[in-house]
Design a protein around this motif. Sequence first.
Motif, PDB file in Angstrom:
ATOM      1  N   PHE A 160      23.906  76.794 128.739  1.00 22.57           N
ATOM      2  CA  PHE A 160      24.621  77.644 127.785  1.00 22.57           C
ATOM      3  C   PHE A 160      25.606  78.528 128.526  1.00 22.57           C
ATOM      4  O   PHE A 160      25.278  79.120 129.549  1.00 22.57           O
ATOM      5  N   GLU A 161      26.847  78.588 127.982  1.00 22.47           N
ATOM      6  CA  GLU A 161      27.854  79.469 128.552  1.00 22.47           C
ATOM      7  C   GLU A 161      28.418  80.353 127.456  1.00 22.47           C
ATOM      8  O   GLU A 161      28.769  79.866 126.378  1.00 22.47           O
ATOM      9  N   PRO A 162      28.502  81.654 127.692  1.00 22.45           N
ATOM     10  CA  PRO A 162      29.066  82.560 126.680  1.00 22.45           C
ATOM     11  C   PRO A 162      30.554  82.312 126.490  1.00 22.45           C
ATOM     12  O   PRO A 162      31.213  81.673 127.310  1.00 22.45           O
ATOM     13  N   ASP A 163      31.068  82.833 125.399  1.00 25.38           N
ATOM     14  CA  ASP A 163      32.489  82.704 125.091  1.00 25.38           C
ATOM     15  C   ASP A 163      33.329  83.338 126.198  1.00 25.38           C
ATOM     16  O   ASP A 163      32.947  84.323 126.815  1.00 25.38           O
ATOM     17  N   SER A 164      34.485  82.730 126.478  1.00 22.59           N
ATOM     18  CA  SER A 164      35.364  83.222 127.541  1.00 22.59           C
ATOM     19  C   SER A 164      36.792  82.819 127.217  1.00 22.59           C
ATOM     20  O   SER A 164      37.058  82.090 126.254  1.00 22.59           O
ATOM     21  N   ASP A 165      37.730  83.295 128.039  1.00 23.95           N
ATOM     22  CA  ASP A 165      39.128  82.895 127.854  1.00 23.95           C
ATOM     23  C   ASP A 165      39.268  81.385 127.995  1.00 23.95           C
ATOM     24  O   ASP A 165      40.054  80.745 127.275  1.00 23.95           O
ATOM     25  N   THR A 166      38.502  80.801 128.915  1.00 23.97           N
ATOM     26  CA  THR A 166      38.563  79.349 129.111  1.00 23.97           C
ATOM     27  C   THR A 166      38.101  78.604 127.876  1.00 23.97           C
ATOM     28  O   THR A 166      38.748  77.656 127.424  1.00 23.97           O
ATOM     29  N   SER A 167      36.974  79.039 127.307  1.00 22.80           N
ATOM     30  CA  SER A 167      36.460  78.338 126.131  1.00 22.80           C
ATOM     31  C   SER A 167      37.414  78.470 124.952  1.00 22.80           C
ATOM     32  O   SER A 167      37.602  77.527 124.183  1.00 22.80           O
ATOM     33  N   ARG A 168      38.049  79.631 124.808  1.00 27.90           N
ATOM     34  CA  ARG A 168      39.006  79.799 123.708  1.00 27.90           C
ATOM     35  C   ARG A 168      40.223  78.892 123.897  1.00 27.90           C
ATOM     36  O   ARG A 168      40.759  78.346 122.930  1.00 27.90           O
ATOM     37  N   ALA A 169      40.660  78.714 125.151  1.00 21.27           N
ATOM     38  CA  ALA A 169      41.788  77.812 125.416  1.00 21.27           C
ATOM     39  C   ALA A 169      41.405  76.368 125.115  1.00 21.27           C
ATOM     40  O   ALA A 169      42.206  75.594 124.566  1.00 21.27           O
ATOM     41  N   VAL A 170      40.170  76.002 125.455  1.00 21.05           N
ATOM     42  CA  VAL A 170      39.682  74.641 125.171  1.00 21.05           C
ATOM     43  C   VAL A 170      39.662  74.395 123.668  1.00 21.05           C
ATOM     44  O   VAL A 170      40.091  73.326 123.180  1.00 21.05           O
TER      45      VAL A 170
END
Length: 293
Positions: A160-170
Motif C-alpha cells: 500500500f502506498e499513500p496518495d502522492s504527486d506521483t500517483s495523481r500524475a499517474v
Amino acid sequence: MGELGVFDELRPLLFTIAYEILGSAADAEDVVQDSYIRWRAADAVEHPRAYLTQVVTRQALNRLRALRRRREEYVGNWLPEPIRTENDASHDILLAESVSMAMLLVLETLGPTERAVFVLSEVFGHSLVEIAGMVGKSDATVRQIAHRAREHVRARRKRFEPDSDTSRAVIARFALAARTGEVQTLMDVLAPDVVSISDGGGKVTVAGRPILGPEPVAKYLIALARGPMADMTFELGRFNALPALLCRAADGSLDSILMIEVSGDLITGLYAVRNPDKLCEVEVVRPLLRKIS
C-alpha cells in the motif's frame, strides 16, 4: 462533558472499528447507534471508551455472521461499501491501508472472529488480553487466532502506498488515455498484475468477474469510455484513503465510484462500485480514528 458529548467524541473510533469489521458503512452506523442505546440503558459505566468498544465489537461480530450468509448469495463481485475519507486519513499509513479496498477484501477472507481480532490488535493496538474479553474467548485462544490472522493477511496483502504527486500524475494520464481510447498509452500506466473489480449487486450491468492484466483491463475500460460512459462527467474524490473518480450521468446522478490503487508509477487495482444501494450516502465524509489511549 455530558453523555452525548462523550459519545460524539468516541463516534469516529467506534465507526472505524465497526466499518473495518463489517465492510459496510450503513451496517457500521447501525451498530454505532445500537451501542449508544445500550450504553444509555446500562448502569453507571466507569470507562465509556472501553465499554463502548466492547459493545461495538460484539455487535459488529453478530452482524457480520448474519451478513456472511447474505454475501454468499450476492450477485457478481462483492466490494465493501465505499466511504468518503478526509485527506488527513492518508497521514496515518496504517489507518489508510486498513480501510483500503485491497485490505478490506483480504479481511473478507477471514472468519468473523479472526477479522475482529486482527483489526483490534493490528490496527487499533489493543492487547490480546483486552481482545479476549471483547470477543468472549480465552487469552490462549485469542493468541492462536491472532497468529493465524496475521499470517493469513501477510500472505495476501498488497503493498500500500499513500496518495502522492506521483500517483495523481499517474491517474491524470490514466483518465486521459481512457478518454482518448489509446490502448497502449493506457496499458503503459497499468501494472502487469493489475486487477479491475466491479460491483453492481445484480442491479446494474458490470463485468461479471475480475479482469486481470493490462491489455484486458485497458480494452474493457476503453469500451466503457466509448459506450455507456461516453456522456458521463468525472470528478476527483477520495474514498477509502484512495484517490477516486466519481462518474456522473448527464442528469448529475452518481453512476459509480472508481477507486484507484497506485504503486510507484503504475496502477495496480481498480475498484468500481455501481450498486446503487452502496452509493446512497457517499457524500458523507467519515472521520476515522485509530489511536486508543
